[in-house]
Every structure is written in structure tokens, then in C-alpha cells.
Design an enzyme around this catalytic site. Structure first.
Site, PDB file in Angstrom:
ATOM      1  N   CYS A  50       0.826  -1.211   0.000  1.00 55.42           N
ATOM      2  CA  CYS A  50       0.000   0.000   0.000  1.00 55.42           C
ATOM      3  C   CYS A  50       0.861   1.263   0.000  1.00 55.42           C
ATOM      4  O   CYS A  50       0.417   2.327  -0.446  1.00 55.42           O
ATOM      5  CB  CYS A  50      -0.940   0.007   1.202  1.00 55.42           C
ATOM      6  SG  CYS A  50      -0.096  -0.089   2.798  1.00 55.42           S
ATOM      7  N   GLY A 189     -12.445   0.971  14.435  1.00 51.34           N
ATOM      8  CA  GLY A 189     -11.642   1.643  13.427  1.00 51.34           C
ATOM      9  C   GLY A 189     -10.265   1.012  13.276  1.00 51.34           C
ATOM     10  O   GLY A 189      -9.974  -0.064  13.819  1.00 51.34           O
TER      11      GLY A 189
END
Length: 419
Positions: A50, A189
Site C-alpha cells: 500500500c 476503526g
């Protein structure tokens, strides 16, 4: 042959560019095979995460344009629009860059360990695709060796530098064995996900995940063999928790002093370790005043993280020295490989001279010549054949004032210094 590398990372390209250059697992093998067929490219590997995509090649020339053109064509991007985001390396710089990447010295979080596993995945993918040869394969192996040495000989990865990791490490200091503890994580989260991952890696006995949206809590809990609840169910489950870590976007506290007091009574005042990672706070300040509660805020952890970042920076300086040595070691091996053909041909020539001299000596013996005479002629003939060409070349070098070759010859044959 030369090493070339081209890439983008979190420093040089925004997400919008990086995501266009990602190579998912399902196309990686075919992409590697296509790349290895590009003219002048003999070995290839692709690291795709990423935060970075990098291409490592062993090629006939140091022309990175052939690699950049292939990347642009493969991803249907104009080369000119790609160029501002790219960095490139050749030979020694490729080795050094790969070593630094594997050690976490080029990562967003200094010294993070995940990148080494990603490098090993890139190596395995190239190996399985058949695009690794002797030199690039050896470079990857030496990369892994360098990374291991850095992590063994320095403190680059020993100190937590994320709030999630710091919270879990702090919990390990409070409790002897996390394998006997239950953790209640409030929120769903990224921070809570990372906390759950670290707790699982450290062998936590049980994880409960509480969130305002049950489906999100359930999806996250399933990944870590946990149990999901809604926030409204917190009072019923709080007493089960030895560890409470909270990180939500709530504008009001989720845990108050009264609720924690009730939980402590149910626990018969067995201690609770609590970490509030939220801003604004999820846990009322007064909770920290209760006996049997160890409450830490994100500010407490940030102090630990800042100290640990200083420690990692010092370790990074030591790591750079180790990498310099490892680069030199690898290049010494590479240089030795380039001389191997010369060594093999020289040995073959010497063996031919030996065989010719030996056949002549055997013929003399067969014709009745005394063994001592045959051996003397063998030694004389073999010596002359072995030194004739080097002697002629040294003489010619001196006549042409190529004293560098004469000096090199003295080094090769280990002759004493001239007076």
C-alpha cells in the site's frame, strides 16, 4: 549485467498514483513473466504494498527507460506523467536501497517489521514465476541477511512507535501472561483493528469488541476469534475485561466512574488496565482515581512513543553502518562471479598444458628413458608452458609503458616488492 530499480513510495507519490501502480497477487506472476521478456531484462521482481511499488531487475544495460516504458504501458499511463513520482537506482545503489527497505529504514514508521515479510513475499512470487536467476536471487538472500543482522545487532524494532503497539506492550508489563486475560476493545476503526492484531499475536485469551454499529464490531471480531457487542451492552460485559482499550469518535465519554466502580465490585476489585486512545476522551478522567484501575491516555503513550522514536533513530544510524558493510560483502561476491569465467578458462588451459607434458613424459618412460630424466623434462616443459604467455604479456606491457599491468601481475603472482 547491471542491477536497475525503479519505484514509487509514500514520499514520492500520492495515494491516487500509488494505487494505479499496484500489482495484485492474481496478476503478479503473469506481469513478472511479461517484464522478464522485455529486451535486455534477464531477471525481475516486483514489490507491491500500500505504501510502495518497486521493480528490481538484472539487465544487460543500466537503461532504466526500458523499465519505465514497460511500467507505463502495463498500467496505461503516459511515461511523462509518471516520471515526476519515480525514483531509480543502479548497481550499488540498488543493493543499498533494497537493504534499507527490508530493514524498515525507508518506511513511514521507522523500523517497522512488516516490510521484511513483504520483501520475502516479492522474492517468493518472482521465484515461483521463474523470473529470478542467480544474481538477483542472491541479492534478495543477502537482503534478508542484512535485515536480520540489523534487527539482531540494533534496537531498531524493539521499541513500539504506534499507540496500538505501545498500549499492548504496556499491558504486557501490567500482566504477567496475556494468555490468561480478556480484552475489551471499544470501537471498530483502524487503531482498534491494529490493537486486536497485536493482542492476538501476543496470545490474548479472549477479545470482546464493542461498537455503536454491531455489524462492524461483528466483522472485526470474526477476524480475531472475538465476541461482538453493541455499546449499550457495555455495562453487562465490562466486569469480564482485564484490559480495556477504547478508540472511538464519540464526542461524549463512553465509560464513566460509576460504571467502572460497579464492574470492579463484580470483579472483587481485581485490577483493570485501561487505555483511552480517543480525542475527545472515551473514559472519564475520574476513572483514573479509582483503586485497582490503571488508566492511561494517548498523551501518556505519546511520551513513550517519542522516547522510542529517539531510540530507533539512534539504532538507524548503527543500521546504516551495518548496511554499508553488507553492501560491500555482496558486491565482493558479485565481482568474484564476474571473474569466475576467467578462472575456469585459465584452469582449463593449465590442465591442457599438464596433460600434454604428462603424455610426453609417459612416452619417454615407455621408450626406456630413466624416470629421473623423464621427470626433469616433465617439470621443465610444464614450467615453460605455464609461464610463457604471462611472461610475454608482462614484457609487452613494459615495452608499451603499461606499468599498471606489470604492478597487477606482481600482485596476482604475489611477487615481493621491487627494490
Amino acid at each position: 549485467m547491471t542491477f536497475i530499480a525503479v519505484g514509487v513510495n509514500y514520499n514520492t507519490a500520492p495515494v491516487a498514483v500509488r494505487e494505479r501502480l499496484v500489482f495484485p497477487t492474481d496478476i503478479l506472476a503473469s506481469s513478472l513473466q511479461q517484464l522478464s521478456k522485455v529486451q535486455d531484462i534477464h531477471e525481475a521482481a516486483i514489490l507491491s504494498t500500500c505504501n510502495r511499488t518497486e521493480f528490481y531487475c538484472n539487465a544487460a544495460t543500466a537503461n532504466q527507460d526500458i523499465l519505465i516504458d514497460w511500467i507505463a504501458a502495463n498500467k496505461d499511463i503516459e511515461p511523462a506523467s509518471l516520471m515526476p513520482y519515480l525514483y531509480s537506482y543502479t548497481d550499488r545503489s540498488v543493493c543499498r536501497h533494497m537493504f534499507r527497505v527490508a530493514c524498515g529504514l525507508d518506511s513511514m514508521i521507522l523500523g517497522e517489521p512488516q516490510i521484511l515479510g513483504q520483501m520475502k513475499t516479492a522474492y517468493q512470487a518472482a521465484y515461483d514465476a521463474g523470473t529470478l536467476g542467480k544474481q538477483l536471487g542472491r541479492l534478495f538472500q543477502h537482503t534478508f541477511t542484512a535485515a536480520k543482522k540489523v534487527r539482531t545487532d540494533t534496537a531498531i524494532g524493539s521499541s513500539p512507535v504506534s499507540v496500538a503497539f505501545a498500549a499492548v506492550q504496556l499491558a504486557q508489563q501490567i500482566f504477567d501472561k496475556l494468555s490468561e486475560q480478556t480484552a475489551l476493545l471499544i470501537g471498530a476503526g483502524e487503531t482498534i483493528e491494529l490493537t486486536a492484531r497485536h493482542l492476538t499475536q501476543q496470545g490474548i485469551k479472549r477479545i470482546i469488541i464493542a461498537n455503536r454499529t454491531y455489524d462492524k464490531a461483528h466483522a472485526l471480531a470474526m477476524r480475531f476469534n472475538g465476541y461482538a457487542i453493541e455499546l449499550a451492552e457495555l455495562p453487562a460485559h465490562l466486569a469480564e475485561a482485564d484490559i480495556v482499550i477504547s478508540s472511538t469518535a464519540s464526542q461524549l465519554p463512553i465509560l464513566g466512574k460509576g460504571g467502572v466502580e460497579s464492574a470492579l465490585k463484580k470483579r472483587k476489585h481485581k485490577p483493570m488496565f485501561m487505555v483511552d486512545l480517543a480525542v475527545p476522551r472515551d473514559i472519564e478522567t475520574e476513572v483514573g482515581k479509582l483503586d485497582d484501575v490503571y488508566l492511561y491516555t494517548i498523551d501518556d503513550l505519546q511520551h513513550i512513543i517519542n522516547q522510542n522514536m529517539d531510540s530507533r533513530r539512534l539504532a538507524a544510524e548503527q543500521a546504516e553502518d551495518i548496511i554499508d558493510t553488507q553492501v560491500n560483502d555482496f558486491l565482493a561476491w558479485l565481482n568474484a562471479q564476474s571473474a569466475q569465467t576467467t578462472i575456469q578458462e585459465y584452469r582449463f588451459q593449465a590442465e591442457q598444458h599438464r596433460d600434454e607434458a604428462l603424455q610426453k613424459a609417459l612416452a619417454l618412460l615407455k621408450n626406456g628413458v630413466p624416470a629421473e630424466v623423464a621427470l626433469n623434462r616433465l617439470a621443465h616443459s610444464l614450467t615453460n608452458k605455464l609461464i610463457h604467455t604471462p611472461s610475454a604479456q608482462i614484457r609487452e606491457a613494459a615495452e608499451n609503458e603499461r606499468y599498471d599491468l606489470v604492478t597487477a601481475a606482481r600482485d596476482i603472482f604475489k611477487l615481493p616488492p621491487t627494490q
